[in-house]
Write an enzyme that holds these catalytic residues in place. Structure first.
Site, PDB file in Angstrom:
ATOM      1  N   CYS A   1       0.900  -1.198   0.085  1.00  0.00           N
ATOM      2  CA  CYS A   1       0.264   0.066  -0.093  1.00  0.00           C
ATOM      3  C   CYS A   1       0.934   1.327   0.048  1.00  0.00           C
ATOM      4  CB  CYS A   1      -0.995  -0.138   1.365  1.00  0.00           C
ATOM      5  SG  CYS A   1      -2.099   1.607   1.299  1.00  0.00           S
TER       6      CYS A   1
ATOM      7  N   LYS B   1       1.491  -8.978   0.177  1.00  0.00           N
ATOM      8  CA  LYS B   1       0.766  -8.436  -1.096  1.00  0.00           C
ATOM      9  C   LYS B   1       1.992  -7.366  -1.385  1.00  0.00           C
ATOM     10  CE  LYS B   1      -3.111  -6.260  -3.181  1.00  0.00           C
ATOM     11  NZ  LYS B   1      -2.728  -5.102  -3.497  1.00  0.00           N
TER      12      LYS B   1
ATOM     13  N   HIS C   1       0.950  -6.902  -7.163  1.00  0.00           N
ATOM     14  CA  HIS C   1       0.295  -5.857  -7.829  1.00  0.00           C
ATOM     15  C   HIS C   1       1.153  -5.145  -9.042  1.00  0.00           C
ATOM     16  CE1 HIS C   1      -2.514  -2.286  -7.946  1.00  0.00           C
ATOM     17  NE2 HIS C   1      -1.671  -1.703  -8.727  1.00  0.00           N
TER      18      HIS C   1
END
Length: 334
Positions: free
Chosen positions: A114, A153, A183
């Protein structure tokens, strides 16, 4: 295996420490979106094999109530559910993991992707990946604290550096991460930048654990192309599933060959069901903001969707927002 119409063998399920993910389609952790209402809506539509919570602060987690916290409220149908943590200190891990065991988590995800500015001051999320040794220690500590599946992630990095990216991913695997979501954008790239699915493929070729591809999946064709280019073991859907909560079901049917009966809901019924779930599960003050955020994405299904998004955004109460939406649906076309 399935073919999915793309000439590439597709994995129909994943096994993580005895947990079966089938089909390998995940609803991404998204701030303000991946709460109980959206998770349940996606489950009801069908096709999602794995769910994630919004990111949770490991330090605050032990004090959060699963009866009142919008981050921990959960319906019984929301399984399997991985709880995503952002953390920087290994001392916070054991109390957080104990709490997740109490909550009957099916897995734990470490947020290393993030780029939100508020995480910068903590050195968390994507900002943590600049210190691989610190990440190593956190993964070691997390792995030692639980037998649950552990996932992570990530993004592609600050710049396109194949050696550094692959070394980092191999380190995660070596320290006990069971599932990796990549991602396909750099740390500072915006969503308007087309994701680099081929770089996800590099990661897939460098590790032996399952890899989920994330980024830019808004249709069945996107899903097929992403799997073809990346060779990933599965997909994680973010904004695409918020726009179209039935997208996982469409991909499950047409790519993975799953026999999932359509719910038959109209777009208006999907919107109304989301609003109902908010009212059933969240305190009054936690509803309207989440409806507004969902409406921003859901409105993209309609020719004049900006009218829906704006009218809900300008509403002062849930009742007003629902009235505005009903008026819109009377005259809308998908």
């Amino acid at each position: 295996m399935a073919e999915g119409g793309i000439g590439v063998a597709i994995t129909n399920s994943l096994a993580l420490r005895g947990l079966t993910i089938a089909p390998p389609l995940a609803l991404a952790p998204m701030v303000g979106l991946s709460h109980s209402a959206l998770r349940t809506l996606v489950v009801e539509e069908g096709g999602a094999g794995l769910l994630f919570t919004e990111m949770l602060a490991a330090r605050k987690l032990p004090q959060e109530s699963d009866q009142t916290s919008p981050y921990l409220i959960r319906g019984k149908e929301e399984r399997p559910l991985f709880y995503q943590l952002f953390l920087t200190e290994k001392e916070d891990i054991a109390p957080a993991v104990d709490r997740l065991h109490q909550l009957h988590a099916q897995g734990i995800d470490l947020n290393l992707g993030c780029p939100a500015p508020q995480l910068r001051r903590h050195g968390a999320g994507v900002f943590l990946t600049g210190d691989p040794q610190r990440v190593r220690i956190l993964i070691q500590t997390l792995r030692a604290a639980t037998n649950l599946p552990v996932s992570a992630k990530i993004r592609l990095g600050e710049c396109l550096d194949e050696g550094r990216l692959l070394a980092f991913c191999r380190m995660l695997e070596g320290e006990g991460v069971d599932l990796l979501t990549v991602h396909g954008r750099l740390d500072k790239e915006k969503f308007c930048r087309r994701p680099r699915w081929d770089w996800i493929g590099m990661v897939k070729g460098a590790v032996t654990i399952p890899v989920l591809a994330n980024g830019g999946i808004f249709s069945v064709e996107d899903a097929r192309q992403c799997l073809q280019v990346s060779g990933a073991d599965g997909l994680m859907l973010g904004r695409g599933a918020a726009c179209r909560p039935w997208l996982c079901a469409e991909i499950a049917r047409r790519v993975y060959g799953q026999q999932i009966a359509p719910t038959g809901r109209t777009a208006q019924e999907v919107f109304n069901r989301f609003a109902t779930l908010l009212e059933e599960r969240f305190p009054l003050e936690r509803r309207l903001g989440r409806l507004k955020q969902f409406s921003h994405y859901f409105a993209q299904n309609f020719q004049f969707g900006h009218i829906l998004a704006t009218s809900v955004q300008n509403s002062l109460t849930m009742d007003e927002a629902k009235r505005q939406a009903e008026e819109f649906f009377l005259h809308s076309t998908v």
